[in-house]
Design a protein around this motif. Structure first.
Motif, PDB file in Angstrom:
ATOM      1  N   ARG A 179     -13.521   6.895  -1.586  1.00 32.74           N
ATOM      2  CA  ARG A 179     -14.428   5.746  -1.614  1.00 32.74           C
ATOM      3  C   ARG A 179     -14.533   5.106  -0.241  1.00 32.74           C
ATOM      4  O   ARG A 179     -15.630   4.774   0.231  1.00 32.74           O
TER       5      ARG A 179
ATOM      6  N   GLU B 176     -11.209   8.818  -5.848  1.00 32.50           N
ATOM      7  CA  GLU B 176     -10.039   8.062  -5.443  1.00 32.50           C
ATOM      8  C   GLU B 176     -10.394   7.132  -4.280  1.00 32.50           C
ATOM      9  O   GLU B 176     -11.424   7.295  -3.626  1.00 32.50           O
ATOM     10  N   ARG B 177      -9.508   6.182  -4.020  1.00 36.12           N
ATOM     11  CA  ARG B 177      -9.808   5.169  -3.013  1.00 36.12           C
ATOM     12  C   ARG B 177     -10.046   5.783  -1.636  1.00 36.12           C
ATOM     13  O   ARG B 177     -10.914   5.323  -0.881  1.00 36.12           O
TER      14      ARG B 177
ATOM     15  N   GLU C  89       0.852  -1.183   0.000  1.00 38.26           N
ATOM     16  CA  GLU C  89       0.000   0.000   0.000  1.00 38.26           C
ATOM     17  C   GLU C  89       0.894   1.240   0.000  1.00 38.26           C
ATOM     18  O   GLU C  89       2.005   1.221   0.531  1.00 38.26           O
TER      19      GLU C  89
ATOM     20  N   ARG D 279     -11.817  -1.906  -6.812  1.00 38.30           N
ATOM     21  CA  ARG D 279     -10.442  -1.767  -7.288  1.00 38.30           C
ATOM     22  C   ARG D 279     -10.197  -2.543  -8.584  1.00 38.30           C
ATOM     23  O   ARG D 279      -9.067  -2.602  -9.073  1.00 38.30           O
TER      24      ARG D 279
ATOM     25  N   GLU E  50      -8.566  -0.508 -11.389  1.00 37.70           N
ATOM     26  CA  GLU E  50      -7.202  -0.139 -10.986  1.00 37.70           C
ATOM     27  C   GLU E  50      -6.232  -1.301 -11.162  1.00 37.70           C
ATOM     28  O   GLU E  50      -5.082  -1.113 -11.555  1.00 37.70           O
TER      29      GLU E  50
ATOM     30  N   ASP F 234     -14.845  -2.599  -1.134  1.00 41.72           N
ATOM     31  CA  ASP F 234     -13.635  -1.837  -1.469  1.00 41.72           C
ATOM     32  C   ASP F 234     -12.796  -2.588  -2.493  1.00 41.72           C
ATOM     33  O   ASP F 234     -12.313  -2.010  -3.479  1.00 41.72           O
TER      34      ASP F 234
END
Length: 362
Positions: A192, A188-189, A168, A295, A298, A291
């Motif tokens: 979110r 963006e995450r 990460e 992704r 991405e 979540d």
């Protein structure tokens, strides 16, 4: 507020008085105190705090009492109150690795480093009604109620040490504040996760379940679920150092998903993440699964068109206050709109030579 007919204001005042009476219930039954709600309905209190974006068990208990147990109405009350509060600054990121753990389990490691703690959970109960509770039986103290872990490293950090877990980013940079700025896409995450953290538990549960059933191909393991208290700190520039000013209970979930790799990344595991106020493990697990589903683009995965992979669909509909507000407004007076549509339908029928409407419909 609509006051569409003569006497409407008086009718609304009477409705409020009736609501107060209905909330109180039978006066021969002792009134429920907020301390009882806070201590004995703590999971409902935790949900109100999480979805209301305000950590205050006392206020959440009061909101539940005022809302007659309606969780969404209680969340609405908390959010409305939250807007009146001054803002002095932001806290530093909490260190969940230093959590004072009351519950910590892993579905991926039997002998988890640091040990597993079952804690207070319904997981192993038989789901049989306990009629003794209706009779007010005493509940003896649990023999190991205070047993827990002072702190423990995250289990997935061991996979990371082997290079098997996707790393990460070290810093998220400036994080937008969803409570002050409107949601914008693409999100963006960090944004979110913020929206999911205060999203409706039932909605996220349904989406998470859909990913397990194949709508998004998101088969996950719970790498770690932990519940406990963390210290909250802030940096004071005028003092030049950090101070601890609060302690809050959080539920954190890290899910593990297989990732077959891409042109730029080797085969490894990826993470879904959930972090929620209080003891809210179903919400945290749901959040982690959703979540991870969000992704997919991405990570260069197949976008199957599953609802849980669509950030705009998920984030625009997970907020129960926005959803309930838009839904419930249709029960308010729309006399003018409906009469206009009614006249249009009659006009179309006349133009088509349809029979006159029955007298009852007139």
């Amino acid at each position: 507020m609509y006051v569409a007919v003569k006497g409407g204001a008086r009718a609304i005042a009477n409705a409020h008085a009736w609501l107060d009476e209905a909330r109180r219930g039978d006066r021969d039954v002792p009134e429920l105190g907020t301390d009882q709600i806070r201590e004995q309905l703590s999971l409902a209190v935790d949900r109100v705090m999480a979805e209301g974006s305000l950590y205050d068990p006392e206020l959440a208990a009061l909101a539940l009492k005022q809302a007659r147990g309606d969780t969404i109405e209680a969340v609405f009350l908390i959010r409305a109150f939250r807007t009146t509060l001054p803002r002095f600054g932001g806290s530093l990121p909490v260190a969940t690795a230093d959590m004072q753990i009351k519950r910590r389990i892993s579905a991926t490691y039997k002998d988890a480093p640091g040990g597993q703690v079952l804690g207070p959970t319904f997981d192993y109960t038989h789901r049989l009604l306990d009629f003794g509770l209706a009779e007010g039986r005493d509940v003896p103290p649990a023999p190991m109620a205070e047993t827990g872990l002072e702190s423990a490293p995250h289990i997935l950090s061991h996979l990371g040490g082997e290079g098997l877990m996707q790393a990460e980013p070290d810093g998220a940079g400036a994080v937008p504040d969803l409570t002050r700025d409107p949601l914008e896409f693409p999100a963006e995450r960090a944004l979110r996760l913020q929206a999911l953290a205060r999203g409706d538990e039932g909605f996220l549960l349904s989406l998470a379940y859909s990913t397990q059933r194949g709508y998004g191909r998101n088969h996950a393991f719970v790498g770690e679920l932990r519940i406990g208290a963390v210290r909250v700190s802030a940096h004071l520039p005028e003092l030049g150092f950090d101070i601890e000013f609060a302690e809050i209970v959080l539920t954190e979930c890290e899910s593990v998903n297989q990732f077959q790799g891409s042109k730029t990344a080797p085969a490894q595991f990826t993470r879904g993440y959930g972090l929620v106020f209080g003891q809210s493990e179903r919400k945290a697990i749901s959040m982690a699964l959703v979540d991870r589903a969000l992704r997919a683009q991405e990570l260069g995965e197949d976008m199957s068109g599953a609802p849980a992979q669509d950030a705009e669909f998920v984030l625009s509909h997970c907020d129960n206050i926005q959803s309930s507000g838009f839904l419930e407004h249709i029960k308010l007076p729309h006399y003018v709109d409906f009469q206009a549509e009614l006249e249009l339908v009659r006009k179309l029928r006349r133009a088509a030579g349809a029979d006159a409407l029955p007298e009852a419909a007139e």
